[in-house]
Design a protein around this motif. Structure first.
Motif, PDB file in Angstrom:
ATOM      1  N   ALA A 490      32.115  28.692  34.594  1.00 18.68           N
ATOM      2  CA  ALA A 490      32.661  29.831  35.335  1.00 18.68           C
ATOM      3  C   ALA A 490      34.159  29.924  35.061  1.00 18.68           C
ATOM      4  O   ALA A 490      34.887  28.940  35.189  1.00 18.68           O
ATOM      5  N   PRO A 491      34.668  31.101  34.671  1.00 21.06           N
ATOM      6  CA  PRO A 491      36.102  31.238  34.394  1.00 21.06           C
ATOM      7  C   PRO A 491      36.897  31.317  35.698  1.00 21.06           C
ATOM      8  O   PRO A 491      36.328  31.439  36.786  1.00 21.06           O
ATOM      9  N   ALA A 492      38.213  31.259  35.560  1.00 15.38           N
ATOM     10  CA  ALA A 492      39.062  31.464  36.730  1.00 15.38           C
ATOM     11  C   ALA A 492      38.859  32.881  37.248  1.00 15.38           C
ATOM     12  O   ALA A 492      38.659  33.821  36.477  1.00 15.38           O
ATOM     13  N   SER A 493      38.877  33.044  38.571  1.00 17.22           N
ATOM     14  CA  SER A 493      38.635  34.353  39.170  1.00 17.22           C
ATOM     15  C   SER A 493      39.709  35.341  38.753  1.00 17.22           C
ATOM     16  O   SER A 493      40.911  35.022  38.774  1.00 17.22           O
ATOM     17  N   PRO A 494      39.303  36.562  38.378  1.00 11.65           N
ATOM     18  CA  PRO A 494      40.295  37.587  38.032  1.00 11.65           C
ATOM     19  C   PRO A 494      41.011  38.082  39.277  1.00 11.65           C
ATOM     20  O   PRO A 494      40.631  37.778  40.410  1.00 11.65           O
ATOM     21  N   MET A 495      42.073  38.892  39.076  1.00 10.72           N
ATOM     22  CA  MET A 495      42.856  39.432  40.177  1.00 10.72           C
ATOM     23  C   MET A 495      42.808  40.953  40.106  1.00 10.72           C
ATOM     24  O   MET A 495      42.735  41.551  39.029  1.00 10.72           O
ATOM     25  N   ARG A 496      42.863  41.596  41.295  1.00  8.55           N
ATOM     26  CA  ARG A 496      42.906  43.053  41.361  1.00  8.55           C
ATOM     27  C   ARG A 496      43.598  43.453  42.658  1.00  8.55           C
ATOM     28  O   ARG A 496      43.196  43.013  43.733  1.00  8.55           O
ATOM     29  N   THR A 497      44.639  44.250  42.528  1.00 11.18           N
ATOM     30  CA  THR A 497      45.418  44.641  43.701  1.00 11.18           C
ATOM     31  C   THR A 497      44.552  45.434  44.673  1.00 11.18           C
ATOM     32  O   THR A 497      43.876  46.391  44.289  1.00 11.18           O
ATOM     33  N   GLY A 498      44.589  45.019  45.957  1.00 15.75           N
ATOM     34  CA  GLY A 498      43.854  45.735  46.991  1.00 15.75           C
ATOM     35  C   GLY A 498      42.395  45.344  47.100  1.00 15.75           C
ATOM     36  O   GLY A 498      41.644  45.977  47.841  1.00 15.75           O
ATOM     37  N   TYR A 499      41.986  44.309  46.374  1.00 10.26           N
ATOM     38  CA  TYR A 499      40.587  43.906  46.400  1.00 10.26           C
ATOM     39  C   TYR A 499      40.498  42.386  46.442  1.00 10.26           C
ATOM     40  O   TYR A 499      41.418  41.673  46.007  1.00 10.26           O
ATOM     41  N   GLU A 500      39.367  41.894  46.909  1.00  6.88           N
ATOM     42  CA  GLU A 500      39.063  40.462  46.850  1.00  6.88           C
ATOM     43  C   GLU A 500      37.873  40.257  45.923  1.00  6.88           C
ATOM     44  O   GLU A 500      36.867  40.969  46.035  1.00  6.88           O
ATOM     45  N   PHE A 501      38.020  39.290  45.016  1.00 11.59           N
ATOM     46  CA  PHE A 501      36.949  39.007  44.062  1.00 11.59           C
ATOM     47  C   PHE A 501      35.750  38.415  44.801  1.00 11.59           C
ATOM     48  O   PHE A 501      35.886  37.472  45.584  1.00 11.59           O
ATOM     49  N   GLY A 502      34.547  38.995  44.531  1.00  9.37           N
ATOM     50  CA  GLY A 502      33.341  38.547  45.223  1.00  9.37           C
ATOM     51  C   GLY A 502      32.559  37.520  44.442  1.00  9.37           C
ATOM     52  O   GLY A 502      32.242  36.447  44.939  1.00  9.37           O
ATOM     53  N   ASN A 503      32.260  37.822  43.171  1.00 12.16           N
ATOM     54  CA  ASN A 503      31.486  36.897  42.347  1.00 12.16           C
ATOM     55  C   ASN A 503      31.203  37.579  41.017  1.00 12.16           C
ATOM     56  O   ASN A 503      31.560  38.745  40.805  1.00 12.16           O
ATOM     57  N   TRP A 530      33.887  43.433  43.422  1.00  9.77           N
ATOM     58  CA  TRP A 530      35.119  43.478  44.218  1.00  9.77           C
ATOM     59  C   TRP A 530      34.815  44.050  45.599  1.00  9.77           C
ATOM     60  O   TRP A 530      34.013  44.973  45.752  1.00  9.77           O
ATOM     61  N   THR A 531      35.454  43.497  46.591  1.00  5.88           N
ATOM     62  CA  THR A 531      35.372  44.023  47.951  1.00  5.88           C
ATOM     63  C   THR A 531      36.746  44.561  48.329  1.00  5.88           C
ATOM     64  O   THR A 531      37.736  43.819  48.253  1.00  5.88           O
ATOM     65  N   PRO A 532      36.827  45.858  48.710  1.00  5.96           N
ATOM     66  CA  PRO A 532      38.138  46.409  49.083  1.00  5.96           C
ATOM     67  C   PRO A 532      38.753  45.651  50.255  1.00  5.96           C
ATOM     68  O   PRO A 532      38.055  45.209  51.171  1.00  5.96           O
ATOM     69  N   ILE A 533      40.071  45.504  50.199  1.00  4.85           N
ATOM     70  CA  ILE A 533      40.825  44.914  51.300  1.00  4.85           C
ATOM     71  C   ILE A 533      41.559  46.053  51.997  1.00  4.85           C
ATOM     72  O   ILE A 533      42.397  46.720  51.386  1.00  4.85           O
ATOM     73  N   PHE A 534      41.218  46.301  53.258  1.00 10.71           N
ATOM     74  CA  PHE A 534      41.850  47.379  54.005  1.00 10.71           C
ATOM     75  C   PHE A 534      42.959  46.811  54.893  1.00 10.71           C
ATOM     76  O   PHE A 534      42.910  45.644  55.312  1.00 10.71           O
ATOM     77  N   THR A 535      43.931  47.655  55.170  1.00 11.32           N
ATOM     78  CA  THR A 535      45.073  47.246  55.996  1.00 11.32           C
ATOM     79  C   THR A 535      44.950  47.866  57.376  1.00 11.32           C
ATOM     80  O   THR A 535      44.771  49.087  57.510  1.00 11.32           O
ATOM     81  N   ILE A 536      45.039  47.028  58.392  1.00  8.53           N
ATOM     82  CA  ILE A 536      44.991  47.477  59.781  1.00  8.53           C
ATOM     83  C   ILE A 536      46.413  47.389  60.328  1.00  8.53           C
ATOM     84  O   ILE A 536      47.004  46.306  60.386  1.00  8.53           O
ATOM     85  N   ILE A 537      46.980  48.553  60.707  1.00  6.53           N
ATOM     86  CA  ILE A 537      48.339  48.614  61.239  1.00  6.53           C
ATOM     87  C   ILE A 537      48.249  48.778  62.759  1.00  6.53           C
ATOM     88  O   ILE A 537      47.471  49.601  63.265  1.00  6.53           O
ATOM     89  N   PHE A 538      49.075  48.015  63.483  1.00  5.29           N
ATOM     90  CA  PHE A 538      49.100  48.076  64.951  1.00  5.29           C
ATOM     91  C   PHE A 538      50.402  48.750  65.389  1.00  5.29           C
ATOM     92  O   PHE A 538      51.496  48.184  65.211  1.00  5.29           O
ATOM     93  N   ASP A 539      50.293  49.970  65.907  1.00 10.36           N
ATOM     94  CA  ASP A 539      51.435  50.705  66.455  1.00 10.36           C
ATOM     95  C   ASP A 539      51.493  50.387  67.942  1.00 10.36           C
ATOM     96  O   ASP A 539      50.716  50.909  68.746  1.00 10.36           O
TER      97      ASP A 539
END
Length: 810
Positions: A490-503, A530-539
């Motif tokens: 298995a290679p090193a996990s790739p990177m992608r902005t705004g996402y988490e590598f799943g498998n 890839w699973t999107p990473i969403f941002t939760i902002i608290f106002d």
């Protein structure tokens, strides 16, 4: 009547305890709601199945059931659903088989099903590749395990049955089917009389030496694998390609003998390229045989052990006059225990005897004991005694190296010596696995072994496969190369902005997680999930600091932060809209970026001032003021009437159900106490009552006076004005602090009775019915009188089963 009917999730309102009266009680009172649990409260049963190649689970079925609120919902193991290829795992963390049914319908029972594995057996049926057994999850792609079978000399034609696209819910076996390559061996007789038929052979079989052909004036010299007749063909070698064999012919010549007066010797046929056999020497009276010569002058001796036939030969016999001396020529044959003696007359020549064969050796020549590396010349006149010995050379064998039916090179190796392993050949897309002694490539050759015959060694190759990685928009991942049946790392996990590598997945639809323990048998591509990473902002809306942002994976839940604080406000909760109308539910899976807004309510101070104390209540905007407990009278005896808002008219009684919208003060309003006395006019005594101005006189227990019927209470002694118990004391308009009420009586002598029997009961009845206002108490505290009977009381039904209660019956 102003009390609303309450509601409660999962329950049905069953009234108040005690029963709430229709009019406001004169004292503070607490009423508790009674509830009946509903029998149709919903709860859910969720069934989840394990994803392929991954310890995560996906919901496949949801059932809605109903039951009684706050009772136990149970899912028996024997009633669980069954799914092909799955087994319920009730020990898995997160399983819920029983739980209390929550009133709000949020109860969820969960059952997890593990994906079963079954045995996939792949039999390559090629004598060199062992069958493999693989544990494969139900529903996984099977093609990853088959590869592209190869077998030298064979063509793959498929599997014993068409493989299933995905793994079925049972063990299964597939057997490779092959067609054996057929090869033709042609025989070119090179002018021979007979045409030699072709031979068709399966790959790896050996050709059979055909019947020897003939050719006029020629001798057959064997079959050769090249038209230049330099490489003799070995019929023990396996056939792995189409070949043509060529006949070698040797031209025939005549060897004539001129015995020069000796006994006659017939001509002999000899063949080009061979060594002629020496004939038996002739004899001549008085002479000794002196050898064979190729010229009449007898100057050129002919050596049968070295001369090669190139044309017709005429040999001449040399004779030597017999002498008296005789010499011994002793021949030592290594394979015999005793020497061979020849006695030669002086000047004569010795005759070479036939040597006894020596295993694994080739005879070279006879040699003089004193000249070890030189062949003895049998034309030499014998002038002394000789010791002649055999000279042998160890046999050598050809070791041929074959790749794909072609000879790459060969080695000549002496008997019992070892062949030298050559440098490994190369082939595009393959890895060299070694040299094998059989064409089926099942027996790896051991180069330490001694060679005892001509052999052919065959190159074995293993396919080399490429595994590519499609990162689907992530950082690049280099392809990997691996041998057949090996595992790719298995290679090193790739990177992608705004996402988490799943498998890594084996299909582009991302349904089958790739198992890196699977042997590689073909080229393929793996795809990143890839699973999107969403941002939760608290106002927080001017509240105290909380986590500004929270990253959350798609489908997961937001973690509720600690409640913020804000001076002068109370925190209500987090809302998904800036208008603060939709409260956010933290059990909702996240599917996008979200901003959550803090909702606040202003805190107001409500001051409650009485003669005894000042109490401050903090009340959130929109909530109501908590009604204080009973307020004691003032020191001067005045009693508490009501609360009113300071700054507003005191007669405006404050409604404690009014939502608070600002700071204000409530003040207690007091009034003088009133005493209500009851003059029973010779009837039984009735206790006085002390009341406030807002109170109403409580209807007392009717008094009793023998011989009279109580008619009611009146405000004047002359009993002309009946008292209205529904009027407040402050509304009576009395000047003094005392109210006197008078009892009115009706003598029994004025009551007419009816002596008619009714239902044989002989019961008397009253002729003057009482007219009573709705919700007031019936006052009939008199006793019926009938001769010879004792009065038993009044009943509310004709069958006299329900006793009449004049105090409570309204």
């Amino acid at each position: 009547n102003r009390i609303p009917v309450p509601t409660r999730a999962g329950y049905t309102f069953a009234g108040w305890s005690p029963n709430v009266p229709n009019t406001m009680p004169t004292d503070n009172a607490t009423y508790t709601a009674n509830w009946t649990a509903r029998d149709d409260t919903p709860y859910k049963v969720v069934y989840l199945q394990q994803n392929i190649g991954h310890p995560t689970y996906t919901v496949v079925d949801v059932e809605t059931h109903r039951g009684i609120t706050n009772t136990r919902a149970t899912l028996p193991k024997e009633s669980l659903r069954s799914y092909e290829g799955f087994t319920a795992d009730t020990a898995l963390p997160g399983t819920v088989l029983d739980a209390d049914i929550a009133s709000d319908g949020t109860t969820v029972l969960r059952v997890y099903y593990k994906r079963n594995t079954y045995k996939l057996t792949i039999d390559y049926n090629d004598l060199s590749t062992p069958a493999k057994e693989i544990d494969v999850q139900y529903g996984s792609t099977t093609s990853l395990h088959f590869g592209d079978p190869t077998w030298a000399g064979h063509k793959f034609k498929g599997w014993s049955s068409v493989p299933a696209v995905t793994m079925p819910a049972q063990d299964i076996k597939y057997i490779a089917q092959w067609d054996v390559d057929q090869h033709t061996v042609k025989f070119n007789s090179n002018g021979g009389v007979e045409e030699v038929p072709d031979q068709t052979l399966a790959y790896g079989k050996v050709a059979i030496a055909p019947v020897t052909p003939t050719k006029k004036d020629h001798a057959f010299g064997g079959w050769y694998s090249d038209s230049d007749l330099t490489q003799p063909y070995n019929f023990a070698m396996s056939v792995t390609s189409n070949i043509t064999l060529y006949a070698k012919w040797m031209r025939g010549y005549t060897m004539s003998i001129n015995s020069n007066g000796g006994t006659e010797i017939s001509d002999q046929a000899v063949y080009e390229g061979t060594k002629p056999a020496a004939p038996q020497p002739p004899t001549r009276e008085g002479y000794v045989f002196g050898g064979w010569f190729s010229d009449k002058d007898l100057t050129k001796g002919y050596n049968f052990t070295t001369e090669i036939v190139k044309g017709n030969i005429t040999l001449y016999v040399k004779w030597v006059v017999a002498q008296k001396n005789t010499y011994q020529v002793r021949f030592y044959d290594e394979q015999k225990s005793e020497p061979i003696d020849q006695y030669v007359t002086e000047g004569g020549v010795a005759v070479a005897p036939e040597p006894t064969p020596k295993p694994n050796h080739t005879f070279m020549y006879w040699r003089d004991k004193e000249k070890r590396n030189q062949a003895f010349d049998f034309t030499t006149p014998i002038m002394r005694n000789y010791e002649i010995h055999t000279a042998w050379i160890l046999n050598s064998y050809e070791v041929s190296f074959i790749d794909d039916g072609k000879k790459l090179n060969s080695q000549s190796v002496y008997h019992q010596e070892s062949a030298k392993e050559p440098s490994s050949p190369t082939r595009e897309g393959y890895v060299f696995k070694g040299w094998y002694s059989d064409s089926d490539l099942t027996m790896l050759y051991d180069f330490r072994a001694g060679v005892t015959s001509e052999i052919s060694l065959y190159a074995k190759w293993a396919p080399k496969f490429t595994v590519r990685f499609d990162s689907k928009g992530g950082s690049a991942v280099n392809a990997g190369t691996v041998e057949y049946n090996a595992k790719i790392a298995a290679p090193a996990s790739p990177m992608r902005t705004g996402y988490e590598f799943g498998n890594w997945y084996s299909d582009e639809d991302l349904t089958s997680v790739y198992n890196f323990e699977t042997p590689v048998t073909t080229n393929f591509t793996l795809y990143a999930k890839w699973t999107p990473i969403f941002t939760i902002i608290f106002d927080r809306k001017d509240g105290s600091a909380v986590t500004d942002q929270q990253p959350v994976l798609e489908g997961e839940l937001v973690s509720a932060p600690a409640a913020p604080h804000r001076e002068g406000y109370t925190f209500i909760g987090w809302y998904s809209d800036e208008d603060l109308t939709n409260a956010y539910h933290f059990e909702t899976p996240v599917t996008t970026n979200i901003t959550l807004y803090a909702k606040w309510k202003v805190l107001y101070t409500v001051t409650l001032s009485s003669s005894h104390e000042v109490v401050k209540q903090t009340v959130a905007e929109g909530d109501v003021v908590a009604r204080p407990d009973a307020v004691p009278p003032r020191n001067d005896g005045w009693v508490f009437y009501w609360w009113y808002v300071f700054g507003k008219p005191w007669e405006d009684v404050y409604n404690f159900e009014t939502p608070v919208t600002g700071n204000f003060e409530l003040r207690a309003y007091y009034g003088r106490p009133y005493t209500v006395n009851f003059e029973s006019n010779d009837g039984s005594a009735v206790a006085s009552q002390i009341l406030g101005g807002v109170d109403k006189v409580k209807v007392p227990e009717p008094p009793v006076k023998p011989g009279f019927v109580f008619e009611g209470w009146y405000r004047d002694r002359r009993l002309t004005s009946a008292y209205d118990f529904d009027v407040k004391m402050s509304d009576l308009g009395i000047v003094s602090n005392t109210l006197q009420l008078y009892a009115k009586w009706l003598p029994l002598d004025n009551i007419e009775t009816n002596n008619n029997d009714t239902n044989d009961s002989n019961i008397n009845s009253l002729t003057d019915d009482k007219t009573v206002a709705e919700d007031s108490v019936v006052s009939l505290a008199f006793k019926s009188v009938m001769d010879s009977y004792i009065y038993d009381g009044w009943y509310a039904d004709q069958k006299r089963t329900i006793t009449m209660n004049f105090i409570t019956h309204q």
